[in-house]
Design a protein around this motif. Structure first.
Motif, PDB file in Angstrom:
ATOM      1  N   MET A  85      -8.502  44.412 -16.975  1.00 34.42           N
ATOM      2  CA  MET A  85      -8.543  43.305 -17.922  1.00 34.42           C
ATOM      3  C   MET A  85      -9.977  43.128 -18.421  1.00 34.42           C
ATOM      4  N   GLY A  86     -10.145  42.865 -19.711  1.00 36.57           N
ATOM      5  CA  GLY A  86     -11.466  42.703 -20.307  1.00 36.57           C
ATOM      6  C   GLY A  86     -12.104  41.381 -19.936  1.00 36.57           C
ATOM      7  N   LYS A  87     -13.376  41.294 -20.248  1.00 41.67           N
ATOM      8  CA  LYS A  87     -14.119  40.073 -19.961  1.00 41.67           C
ATOM      9  C   LYS A  87     -13.652  38.945 -20.870  1.00 41.67           C
ATOM     10  N   LYS A  88     -13.712  37.728 -20.360  1.00 39.30           N
ATOM     11  CA  LYS A  88     -13.399  36.543 -21.154  1.00 39.30           C
ATOM     12  C   LYS A  88     -14.531  36.322 -22.162  1.00 39.30           C
ATOM     13  N   LYS A  89     -14.207  35.651 -23.249  1.00 36.32           N
ATOM     14  CA  LYS A  89     -15.164  35.399 -24.326  1.00 36.32           C
ATOM     15  C   LYS A  89     -15.633  33.943 -24.293  1.00 36.32           C
ATOM     16  N   VAL A  90     -16.944  33.769 -24.415  1.00 31.06           N
ATOM     17  CA  VAL A  90     -17.555  32.446 -24.533  1.00 31.06           C
ATOM     18  C   VAL A  90     -18.280  32.422 -25.864  1.00 31.06           C
ATOM     19  N   LEU A  91     -18.050  31.377 -26.643  1.00 28.32           N
ATOM     20  CA  LEU A  91     -18.710  31.228 -27.933  1.00 28.32           C
ATOM     21  C   LEU A  91     -19.631  30.017 -27.892  1.00 28.32           C
ATOM     22  N   LEU A  92     -20.892  30.230 -28.258  1.00 26.21           N
ATOM     23  CA  LEU A  92     -21.862  29.147 -28.400  1.00 26.21           C
ATOM     24  C   LEU A  92     -21.990  28.821 -29.882  1.00 26.21           C
ATOM     25  N   ILE A  93     -21.791  27.570 -30.214  1.00 23.77           N
ATOM     26  CA  ILE A  93     -21.963  27.115 -31.593  1.00 23.77           C
ATOM     27  C   ILE A  93     -23.162  26.176 -31.541  1.00 23.77           C
ATOM     28  N   MET A  94     -24.319  26.697 -31.939  1.00 28.13           N
ATOM     29  CA  MET A  94     -25.529  25.898 -31.793  1.00 28.13           C
ATOM     30  C   MET A  94     -26.649  26.382 -32.696  1.00 28.13           C
ATOM     31  N   ARG A  95     -27.502  25.439 -33.014  1.00 25.91           N
ATOM     32  CA  ARG A  95     -28.668  25.747 -33.842  1.00 25.91           C
ATOM     33  C   ARG A  95     -29.846  26.216 -33.002  1.00 25.91           C
ATOM     34  N   ARG A  96     -29.849  25.942 -31.719  1.00 23.81           N
ATOM     35  CA  ARG A  96     -30.942  26.325 -30.818  1.00 23.81           C
ATOM     36  C   ARG A  96     -30.845  27.818 -30.499  1.00 23.81           C
ATOM     37  N   ARG A  97     -31.336  28.618 -31.395  1.00 30.13           N
ATOM     38  CA  ARG A  97     -31.196  30.067 -31.243  1.00 30.13           C
ATOM     39  C   ARG A  97     -31.945  30.605 -30.021  1.00 30.13           C
ATOM     40  N   MET A  98     -33.117  30.066 -29.737  1.00 29.10           N
ATOM     41  CA  MET A  98     -33.867  30.536 -28.569  1.00 29.10           C
ATOM     42  C   MET A  98     -33.072  30.278 -27.288  1.00 29.10           C
ATOM     43  N   PHE A  99     -32.418  29.120 -27.226  1.00 28.88           N
ATOM     44  CA  PHE A  99     -31.625  28.786 -26.045  1.00 28.88           C
ATOM     45  C   PHE A  99     -30.402  29.701 -25.948  1.00 28.88           C
ATOM     46  N   SER A 100     -29.712  29.883 -27.055  1.00 24.67           N
ATOM     47  CA  SER A 100     -28.515  30.743 -27.022  1.00 24.67           C
ATOM     48  C   SER A 100     -28.889  32.186 -26.686  1.00 24.67           C
ATOM     49  N   ASP A 101     -30.005  32.683 -27.233  1.00 28.21           N
ATOM     50  CA  ASP A 101     -30.442  34.045 -26.919  1.00 28.21           C
ATOM     51  C   ASP A 101     -30.781  34.186 -25.437  1.00 28.21           C
ATOM     52  N   ALA A 102     -31.453  33.178 -24.877  1.00 31.28           N
ATOM     53  CA  ALA A 102     -31.798  33.207 -23.450  1.00 31.28           C
ATOM     54  C   ALA A 102     -30.540  33.172 -22.593  1.00 31.28           C
ATOM     55  N   LEU A 103     -29.588  32.368 -22.981  1.00 33.54           N
ATOM     56  CA  LEU A 103     -28.328  32.273 -22.240  1.00 33.54           C
ATOM     57  C   LEU A 103     -27.574  33.607 -22.279  1.00 33.54           C
ATOM     58  N   ILE A 104     -27.549  34.233 -23.421  1.00 35.07           N
ATOM     59  CA  ILE A 104     -26.890  35.537 -23.552  1.00 35.07           C
ATOM     60  C   ILE A 104     -27.580  36.565 -22.657  1.00 35.07           C
ATOM     61  N   ARG A 105     -28.915  36.587 -22.674  1.00 39.41           N
ATOM     62  CA  ARG A 105     -29.656  37.534 -21.827  1.00 39.41           C
ATOM     63  C   ARG A 105     -29.353  37.308 -20.347  1.00 39.41           C
ATOM     64  N   HIS A 106     -29.376  36.048 -19.910  1.00 42.68           N
ATOM     65  CA  HIS A 106     -29.128  35.737 -18.501  1.00 42.68           C
ATOM     66  C   HIS A 106     -27.683  36.015 -18.087  1.00 42.68           C
ATOM     67  N   SER A 107     -26.779  36.004 -19.031  1.00 40.25           N
ATOM     68  CA  SER A 107     -25.363  36.200 -18.697  1.00 40.25           C
ATOM     69  C   SER A 107     -24.983  37.665 -18.538  1.00 40.25           C
ATOM     70  N   LYS A 108     -25.858  38.577 -18.884  1.00 40.16           N
ATOM     71  CA  LYS A 108     -25.531  40.004 -18.858  1.00 40.16           C
ATOM     72  C   LYS A 108     -25.092  40.472 -17.470  1.00 40.16           C
ATOM     73  N   THR A 109     -25.499  39.761 -16.431  1.00 42.05           N
ATOM     74  CA  THR A 109     -25.116  40.150 -15.073  1.00 42.05           C
ATOM     75  C   THR A 109     -23.741  39.626 -14.683  1.00 42.05           C
ATOM     76  N   SER A 110     -23.147  38.766 -15.505  1.00 44.52           N
ATOM     77  CA  SER A 110     -21.843  38.195 -15.189  1.00 44.52           C
ATOM     78  C   SER A 110     -20.734  39.205 -15.434  1.00 44.52           C
ATOM     79  N   ALA A 111     -19.865  39.330 -14.465  1.00 42.18           N
ATOM     80  CA  ALA A 111     -18.723  40.235 -14.608  1.00 42.18           C
ATOM     81  C   ALA A 111     -17.533  39.530 -15.238  1.00 42.18           C
ATOM     82  N   ASN A 112     -17.635  38.215 -15.451  1.00 43.19           N
ATOM     83  CA  ASN A 112     -16.476  37.435 -15.870  1.00 43.19           C
ATOM     84  C   ASN A 112     -16.415  37.088 -17.358  1.00 43.19           C
TER      85      ASN A 112
END
Length: 130
Positions: free
Chosen positions: A1-28
């Motif tokens: 089964m593929g990974k679940k999708k999380v969508l961030l809808i936000m103007r804080r691009r630095m925060f969303s980019d950091a969150l995406i980078r930190h999430s790369k280790t998540s298998a879920n």
């Protein structure tokens, strides 16, 4: 089964980019982000997002907070199994009150403040995806 999708809808691009980078280790889940609020519900539906985090931009006034809640509600109608989180400033009293009321009325699944750590937000996403 593929990974679940999380969508961030936000103007804080630095925060969303950091969150995406930190999430790369998540298998879920995989995280993507958009800054366009107008097409947010459509993007969430197209991606089949399991969780959507909607930022209420600072200094936006109550009207934008209501619009962000409407986005959550539209996504909930289109995808009843998806979870919605509002992200707001702890200093924005109208947005805080709207988020608290929406949570009490089960119109959203949760809300968080901007000062939340990335690790805490990732753990919150993990708990909602389970």
């Amino acid at each position: 089964m593929g990974k679940k999708k999380v969508l961030l809808i936000m103007r804080r691009r630095m925060f969303s980019d950091a969150l995406i980078r930190h999430s790369k280790t998540s298998a879920n889940f995989d995280i993507s982000a958009i800054q366009d609020y107008e097409d947010a519900a459509g993007v969430a539906k197209d991606q089949g997002s399991s969780v959507v985090v909607v930022e209420i931009p600072e200094s936006s006034g109550g009207q934008t907070a209501e619009r962000c809640l409407q986005i959550c509600e539209t996504i909930r109608v289109d995808q009843p199994s998806s979870k919605q989180i509002l992200l707001c400033s702890e200093l924005d009293e109208p947005a805080c009150q709207l988020a608290i009321k929406a949570k009490r009325e089960n119109r959203i699944d949760d809300f968080l403040y901007f000062d939340v750590s990335i690790d805490y937000l990732l753990s919150k996403l993990e708990s909602l995806i389970q």
